[in-house]
Motif scaffolding. Sequence first.
Motif, short mmCIF file in Angstrom:
data_model
loop_
_atom_site.label_atom_id
_atom_site.label_comp_id
_atom_site.label_asym_id
_atom_site.label_seq_id
_atom_site.Cartn_x
_atom_site.Cartn_y
_atom_site.Cartn_z
N ASN B 20 29.25 -44.26 -46.75
CA ASN B 20 29.17 -45.70 -46.98
C ASN B 20 28.52 -46.01 -48.32
O ASN B 20 27.82 -45.16 -48.90
CB ASN B 20 28.43 -46.39 -45.83
N THR B 22 26.21 -48.30 -49.11
CA THR B 22 24.76 -48.54 -49.12
C THR B 22 24.03 -47.24 -49.39
O THR B 22 23.15 -47.18 -50.26
CB THR B 22 24.32 -49.10 -47.75
N ALA B 23 24.41 -46.20 -48.66
CA ALA B 23 23.76 -44.89 -48.84
C ALA B 23 23.98 -44.38 -50.26
O ALA B 23 23.08 -43.86 -50.89
CB ALA B 23 24.29 -43.90 -47.82
N ARG B 25 24.53 -46.17 -52.99
CA ARG B 25 23.70 -46.94 -53.91
C ARG B 25 22.25 -46.46 -53.87
O ARG B 25 21.61 -46.25 -54.91
CB ARG B 25 23.75 -48.44 -53.52
N LEU B 26 21.74 -46.23 -52.66
CA LEU B 26 20.35 -45.77 -52.54
C LEU B 26 20.15 -44.40 -53.17
O LEU B 26 19.14 -44.14 -53.81
CB LEU B 26 19.95 -45.74 -51.06
N GLU B 27 21.15 -43.52 -53.01
CA GLU B 27 21.07 -42.18 -53.60
C GLU B 27 20.99 -42.28 -55.12
O GLU B 27 20.18 -41.59 -55.76
CB GLU B 27 22.33 -41.37 -53.24
N ARG B 30 17.74 -43.64 -56.32
CA ARG B 30 16.68 -42.65 -56.15
C ARG B 30 16.72 -41.61 -57.27
O ARG B 30 15.69 -41.23 -57.82
CB ARG B 30 16.85 -41.94 -54.80
N ARG B 33 15.26 -42.75 -60.40
CA ARG B 33 13.82 -42.94 -60.36
C ARG B 33 13.11 -41.70 -60.92
O ARG B 33 11.96 -41.76 -61.29
CB ARG B 33 13.43 -43.14 -58.88
N GLU B 93 17.35 -30.68 -50.70
CA GLU B 93 17.15 -31.51 -49.52
C GLU B 93 17.27 -30.69 -48.24
O GLU B 93 16.63 -30.97 -47.24
CB GLU B 93 18.15 -32.67 -49.52
N TYR B 112 28.47 -36.32 -46.33
CA TYR B 112 27.23 -36.13 -47.08
C TYR B 112 27.52 -35.51 -48.45
O TYR B 112 27.09 -36.02 -49.49
CB TYR B 112 26.30 -35.22 -46.27
N MET B 115 29.24 -37.91 -50.81
CA MET B 115 28.32 -38.89 -51.40
C MET B 115 27.49 -38.23 -52.50
O MET B 115 27.18 -38.85 -53.51
CB MET B 115 27.43 -39.51 -50.32
#
Lengths: 302, 259
Positions: B20, B22-23, B25-27, B30, B33, B93, B112, B115
Amino acid sequence: MLAIDLQKLTKRYGAVTAVNDLTLQVTPGEIVAFLGPNGAGKTTTIDMMLGLAKPNAGTVQIYGKTPAESIARGEIAAVMQTGGLLKDFTVAETVEYTASLYPHARPAHEVLDRAGIRGIGHRLVGKCSGGEQQRLRFAMALLSDPRLLILDEPTTGMDVEGRREFWQAIRQDATRGRTILFATHYLDEADAYADRIVLIREGAIVADGTTAEIKNLASGRRVRATLEAPDLSALGGLDGVIAVEQRGDSVLINCSNSDVVARYLLTCTTARDVEISSQNLEAAFVALTSKDSALSTAGHSR
Amino acid sequence: MTPELAIASDRGATPLGGFNLTALRLEITRMLRNRRTLFFILVFPSAFFFIFGLSYKGARDAGDVPLAYIMISMAVYGAMVGNTSGGATVALERNLGWSRQLRLTPLHPLAYVSMKVLTSMALGLIAICGTFAVGAATGVHMGPSIWLMAGLSAWVCSFVFAAFGLFVGVLFPAENVMQFVGPLLAIMAIFGGVFIPLSQLPKGLQAFAKFTPMYGVGLLARAPLVGGATMWAVGSVVLWTLLFGIGAMILFKRDTARV
């Protein structure tokens, strides 16, 4: 339908048998403590319930399904002892990421609220204390609104305050009727939070019952009363009495069934100040899980 | 005992195995960062572009092509680091136990990895766009189609380094893996003609360069500008991608047997 149905589970690692012919059934809504010393097979059994390990023999059913099906449908969730978290995600991002993997996840703010960490949503996971990280894992486990929640030594390494807050959150959540199984080697946790304790040693269940039953099984209870001129032989003949001792005008009775003794004392004698005390769970635990325990054969299965 | 009133018992399966946006975008957020990653995909290529390109007087006098050549090379380097960093996170991870955590969710391993690959490719794209933007702002002139083709070619070809990242990640699953891989990437980049044109290398090294993973990527990325795309270059990219991808898969399998 049973929440957990483990039938004759066996798991071997090389020459070591971690879990040995273990059968366990848990009905929906129960809060079960899985208690045992390190290396007893608690984590291995939990890994098999979650589908993270394959049993060499036996079957696992979670609400009538295989672990993999239950995970895929979010019916089972777990808080692991050392589950990895990514340090450079914030608390809220970790929850949001996990939520995105479920088709119908609970809202992030709701699970953060229930885990008691709503106030630190913006904090980086790497900056959270062990207790906060554990409550984050709990929040993640709540996302799918699981029917069965499994916790593997969830409070390892937490300080007293952290443990208290963590269990408070679990306790509040449990009122909703979720089935909970947690592994622990903290006896007081099992005593305080479980309806039922399953004692495991060397991969097998050695005792299974309510907290009171487990304590009773190992060490029995002690009844003390003020009684002049007790009939020691009559007391000794009561069901479940292990030892009777007179001390001044007090009588001390060690027994496995304190109800029978108390009833006798109060109805058939002039005994006053009857006190019943139990050995703490620690004693029961040590007695039941030590290798040469004679009591281990007294364990019963429900 | 309380009946199970509140808890839903009717549940569907997750679509697309949990893949998805959302995941994703968050990855990506991150990854950005991480200051080291950001430095190597944005600051470093631009800085080298300045050092080799703008301050290199000969390059300016020789017209537009050398400057654009250096810009594209640097963009390729940034994309290479971005892709490798992204790919390497998979093994990391896994080592941290995050993959185990994810196994308790409906996320399918294929979703996974997809993504992760897309995250790597996004980092590569950011590196290319960043370097191109700096280039455009400081006087690189190319036709619009060359901008587009060079960028696209650099981006697609740098995919080989997402696979490379997966591979080295399993070999050295440490948080500081990029510290060791960084110099390795720099050496590979030399053989891709990134820091200096291949023609300036000694003959023996030029021959050796043809067999390294970066060779084809550099050649194909610069081809829209200077031409010279060969089947050898295409084959190099494809083969190295397969080699790293399959290697990573074998190593992952070996690891799983142990866990």
